[in-house]
Design a protein around this motif. Structure first.
Motif, mmCIF file in Angstrom:
data_model
loop_
_atom_site.group_PDB
_atom_site.id
_atom_site.type_symbol
_atom_site.label_atom_id
_atom_site.label_comp_id
_atom_site.label_asym_id
_atom_site.label_seq_id
_atom_site.Cartn_x
_atom_site.Cartn_y
_atom_site.Cartn_z
ATOM 1 N N LEU A 1 14.361 6.662 -61.926
ATOM 2 C CA LEU A 1 13.249 6.724 -60.979
ATOM 3 C C LEU A 1 13.283 8.048 -60.212
ATOM 4 N N PRO A 2 12.122 8.621 -59.953
ATOM 5 C CA PRO A 2 12.085 9.830 -59.125
ATOM 6 C C PRO A 2 12.306 9.483 -57.653
ATOM 7 N N MET A 3 12.519 10.500 -56.867
ATOM 8 C CA MET A 3 12.614 10.320 -55.421
ATOM 9 C C MET A 3 11.210 10.346 -54.838
ATOM 10 N N SER A 4 10.942 9.436 -53.912
ATOM 11 C CA SER A 4 9.641 9.461 -53.232
ATOM 12 C C SER A 4 9.618 10.535 -52.151
ATOM 13 N N ASP A 5 10.764 10.829 -51.630
ATOM 14 C CA ASP A 5 10.972 11.946 -50.710
ATOM 15 C C ASP A 5 12.433 12.345 -50.858
ATOM 16 N N ARG A 6 12.916 13.198 -50.010
ATOM 17 C CA ARG A 6 14.270 13.723 -50.191
ATOM 18 C C ARG A 6 15.344 12.655 -50.060
ATOM 19 N N MET A 7 15.044 11.543 -49.387
ATOM 20 C CA MET A 7 16.074 10.573 -49.056
ATOM 21 C C MET A 7 15.901 9.208 -49.700
ATOM 22 N N HIS A 8 14.778 8.954 -50.372
ATOM 23 C CA HIS A 8 14.497 7.602 -50.858
ATOM 24 C C HIS A 8 13.999 7.610 -52.302
ATOM 25 N N LEU A 9 14.409 6.574 -53.051
ATOM 26 C CA LEU A 9 13.912 6.383 -54.402
ATOM 27 C C LEU A 9 12.485 5.860 -54.371
ATOM 28 N N ALA A 10 11.695 6.239 -55.371
ATOM 29 C CA ALA A 10 10.315 5.777 -55.450
ATOM 30 C C ALA A 10 10.263 4.287 -55.742
ATOM 31 N N ARG A 11 9.309 3.623 -55.154
ATOM 32 C CA ARG A 11 9.025 2.213 -55.458
ATOM 33 C C ARG A 11 7.885 2.201 -56.469
ATOM 34 N N GLU A 12 8.252 2.336 -57.733
ATOM 35 C CA GLU A 12 7.268 2.331 -58.806
ATOM 36 C C GLU A 12 7.934 1.772 -60.050
ATOM 37 N N PRO A 13 7.150 1.345 -61.046
ATOM 38 C CA PRO A 13 7.754 0.772 -62.251
ATOM 39 C C PRO A 13 8.684 1.768 -62.943
ATOM 40 N N ALA A 14 9.799 1.253 -63.417
ATOM 41 C CA ALA A 14 10.766 2.074 -64.135
ATOM 42 C C ALA A 14 10.674 1.781 -65.631
ATOM 43 N N PRO A 15 11.044 2.732 -66.476
ATOM 44 C CA PRO A 15 11.055 2.458 -67.921
ATOM 45 C C PRO A 15 11.961 1.277 -68.234
ATOM 46 N N ALA A 16 11.564 0.457 -69.204
ATOM 47 C CA ALA A 16 12.326 -0.752 -69.549
ATOM 48 C C ALA A 16 12.688 -0.737 -71.029
ATOM 49 N N PHE A 17 13.913 -1.195 -71.327
ATOM 50 C CA PHE A 17 14.422 -1.217 -72.695
ATOM 51 C C PHE A 17 15.193 -2.509 -72.942
ATOM 52 N N ARG A 18 15.341 -2.850 -74.209
ATOM 53 C CA ARG A 18 16.224 -3.952 -74.607
ATOM 54 C C ARG A 18 17.620 -3.371 -74.822
ATOM 55 N N ASP A 19 18.283 -3.172 -73.727
ATOM 56 C CA ASP A 19 19.583 -2.507 -73.690
ATOM 57 C C ASP A 19 20.683 -3.482 -74.113
ATOM 58 N N THR A 20 21.561 -3.054 -75.018
ATOM 59 C CA THR A 20 22.608 -3.952 -75.518
ATOM 60 C C THR A 20 23.636 -4.306 -74.451
ATOM 61 N N ASN A 21 24.002 -3.340 -73.641
ATOM 62 C CA ASN A 21 24.964 -3.618 -72.566
ATOM 63 C C ASN A 21 24.369 -4.588 -71.557
ATOM 64 N N PHE A 22 23.112 -4.380 -71.212
ATOM 65 C CA PHE A 22 22.429 -5.301 -70.300
ATOM 66 C C PHE A 22 22.466 -6.724 -70.851
ATOM 67 N N ALA A 23 22.187 -6.863 -72.148
ATOM 68 C CA ALA A 23 22.129 -8.196 -72.750
ATOM 69 C C ALA A 23 23.494 -8.855 -72.790
#
Length: 329
Positions: free
Chosen positions: A65-87
């Protein structure tokens, strides 16, 4: 974590933030350790409910995720994958819940979720033992294996095998997959980072030890070899070795790793350093940028709190599941 948890039991990084099954599962484990049984059980239900028919989850990559400003992460959808470690990690979560509660019925309830998840992961293993980072990448130009992810999968396979034995459904093919994966992590370096060199990341350094694939003298040597590269004395573990940023989550995971190899005092020191990175209510900030001497970013992810709870449990043995992450088959 409780503040971030949604009505259906899901635990995103923070309110309005990304969700993935790995960090969600880590939070469920921490809630069990903290005695928040209702919230933890709701989290297990949410994990099962979100599983796809193929055994995987669509997990959002909040780290991009990009930064919304210098100190905070953006509140927007992030890319999603079927990650093997996640599963795969659901196996650790369910085994941990069983050890905490002693409820065989709980293990049986979530065994189908684990069985389907591990089947998904093993399908994406190469003959050389390494496991593709995602279904989307498998067999494509983007196919690659990640040491940190595969180190975590190695632990997940251990817990899955424990559950299989508990419910009376032994899985010898999983044991063979675990053996091949361990051999790859120990002796097939060319199978990792084929498209991108990730050796600058601390997780690729310690996760093969944390997951149990590398043990004994080899584990001690691996930790010693890059200790000065990643550990900033008095501050914590750098997320990336050439960046002046010590992160609480990596520091806590490294502390668990140290407990697993008998370096309890070093683990205690790492955890004590993290106390400087807490807010007035005791929650942990994401990290400390030590060139500018600022807490950065100004985020308190749910999984950072979870990592801290699990690390303290591993060191001080607060719960019956204190050794789940530090003892290996």
């Amino acid at each position: 974590m409780l503040e971030a948890q949604t009505a259906d039991g899901a635990i995103p990084w923070f309110e309005g933030g990304p969700w993935d099954p790995w960090n969600h599962g880590e939070c469920v484990m921490a809630l069990f350790v903290g005695g928040e049984q209702a919230a933890a059980r709701q989290g297990l239900e949410a994990l099962a409910a979100r599983q796809g028919r193929d055994g995987a989850w669509l997990g959002e990559y909040g780290n991009v995720l990009p930064m919304s400003d210098r100190m905070h992460l953006a509140r927007e959808p992030a890319p999603a994958f079927r990650d093997t470690n996640f599963a795969a990690y659901c196996a650790v979560v369910v085994w941990h819940a069983f050890v905490i509660t002693g409820e065989v019925a709980l293990a049986r309830r979530y065994w189908p979720m684990v069985r389907e998840a591990i089947a998904f992961v093993v399908r994406l293993q190469h003959p050389t033992g390494d496991i593709s980072w995602s279904e989307e990448a498998h067999g494509s130009d983007a196919d690659d294996a990640v040491r940190a992810g595969c180190g975590s999968i190695y632990k997940s396979l251990e817990c899955a095998l424990r559950l299989a034995d508990l419910v009376g459904e032994p899985q010898p093919a999983w044991a063979a997959a675990k053996a091949r994966l361990g051999e790859a992590l120990r002796a097939r370096p060319e199978r990792f980072d084929r498209s991108l060199d990730r050796s600058a990341f601390a997780m690729d350094w310690y996760y093969p030890v944390l997951g149990g694939a590398i043990g004994g003298a080899a584990a001690q040597a691996r930790l010693d070899a890059d200790w000065s590269r990643f550990v900033a004395p008095g501050l914590g573990c750098r997320c990336v070795h050439d960046q002046p940023w010590a992160t609480v989550a990596e520091s806590c995971e490294l502390a668990i790793t140290l407990v697993s190899v008998g370096r309890r005092q070093a683990a205690a020191d790492l955890l004590a350093w993290q106390d400087a990175h807490r807010d007035a209510e005791g929650a942990y900030w994401m990290g400390w940028q030590f060139e500018e001497a600022i807490l950065w970013p100004e985020e308190r992810p749910s999984w950072t709190q979870a990592a801290a709870i699990l690390a303290h449990d591993a060191l001080f043995e607060w719960s019956p599941a204190a050794r789940v992450l530090t003892q290996h088959l």
